[in-house]
Design a protein around this motif. Structure first.
Motif, PDB file in Angstrom:
ATOM      1  N   ALA A  27      -8.961 -67.126 -41.927  1.00  0.00           N
ATOM      2  CA  ALA A  27      -9.813 -66.655 -43.458  1.00  0.00           C
ATOM      3  C   ALA A  27     -11.323 -66.494 -43.010  1.00  0.00           C
ATOM      4  CB  ALA A  27      -9.362 -67.299 -44.654  1.00  0.00           C
ATOM      5  N   LEU A  28     -11.812 -67.679 -42.394  1.00  0.00           N
ATOM      6  CA  LEU A  28     -13.181 -67.626 -42.040  1.00  0.00           C
ATOM      7  C   LEU A  28     -13.678 -66.357 -41.264  1.00  0.00           C
ATOM      8  CD1 LEU A  28     -14.366 -71.534 -42.043  1.00  0.00           C
ATOM      9  CD2 LEU A  28     -14.961 -69.659 -43.703  1.00  0.00           C
ATOM     10  N   LEU A  29     -12.832 -66.434 -40.202  1.00  0.00           N
ATOM     11  CA  LEU A  29     -13.060 -65.329 -39.073  1.00  0.00           C
ATOM     12  C   LEU A  29     -12.876 -63.973 -39.590  1.00  0.00           C
ATOM     13  CD1 LEU A  29     -11.887 -67.178 -35.883  1.00  0.00           C
ATOM     14  CD2 LEU A  29     -14.090 -66.886 -36.496  1.00  0.00           C
ATOM     15  N   ILE A  30     -11.801 -63.831 -40.013  1.00  0.00           N
ATOM     16  CA  ILE A  30     -11.704 -62.580 -40.768  1.00  0.00           C
ATOM     17  C   ILE A  30     -12.589 -62.119 -41.845  1.00  0.00           C
ATOM     18  CG2 ILE A  30      -9.923 -60.831 -41.477  1.00  0.00           C
ATOM     19  CD1 ILE A  30      -7.939 -62.305 -39.997  1.00  0.00           C
ATOM     20  N   GLY A  31     -12.784 -63.072 -42.610  1.00  0.00           N
ATOM     21  CA  GLY A  31     -13.734 -62.755 -43.836  1.00  0.00           C
ATOM     22  C   GLY A  31     -15.184 -62.429 -43.422  1.00  0.00           C
ATOM     23  N   PHE A  32     -15.743 -62.991 -42.426  1.00  0.00           N
ATOM     24  CA  PHE A  32     -17.206 -62.645 -42.094  1.00  0.00           C
ATOM     25  C   PHE A  32     -17.131 -61.227 -41.572  1.00  0.00           C
ATOM     26  CE2 PHE A  32     -17.740 -67.464 -41.703  1.00  0.00           C
ATOM     27  CZ  PHE A  32     -18.675 -67.391 -42.803  1.00  0.00           C
ATOM     28  N   ARG A  33     -18.222 -60.595 -41.975  1.00  0.00           N
ATOM     29  CA  ARG A  33     -18.371 -59.136 -41.419  1.00  0.00           C
ATOM     30  C   ARG A  33     -19.941 -59.132 -40.825  1.00  0.00           C
ATOM     31  NH1 ARG A  33     -14.133 -56.316 -42.632  1.00  0.00           N
ATOM     32  NH2 ARG A  33     -14.978 -54.314 -42.902  1.00  0.00           N
TER      33      ARG A  33
END
Length: 86
Positions: A27-33
């Motif tokens: 969630a953290l890695l995919i959530g950061f843009r």
């Protein structure tokens, strides 16, 4: 002998926590843009643009998802196995 086997077993909650940890990291890695904007002056006649995407890029996101599915399936199997042996 029975006590030794019981001490080496991992409780089922460890596997459940590992699954939750994998989900949280995903969630953290995919959530950061990440993104960038290019601003032009009105006199140049060009249009200002902005782009945005996942930090890992499309290929990295798919790779992370594939690896995460494999890891979660493994951990889920261990969780079921640990719960069955209780």
């Amino acid at each position: 002998m029975e006590e030794t086997r019981l001490l080496r077993r991992r409780p089922a909650r460890h596997w459940a926590l590992a699954i939750l940890l994998v989900i949280a990291v995903d969630a953290l890695l995919i959530g950061f843009r990440t993104g960038e904007c290019i601003d032009y002056t009105a006199e140049s006649g060009a249009v200002s643009t902005c782009t945005s995407g996942p930090v890992l890029g499309p290929a990295g996101t798919w790779l992370l998802a594939a690896v995460s599915v494999v890891v979660i399936v493994y951990l889920a199997r261990r969780l079921v196995r640990a719960a069955r042996h209780r």
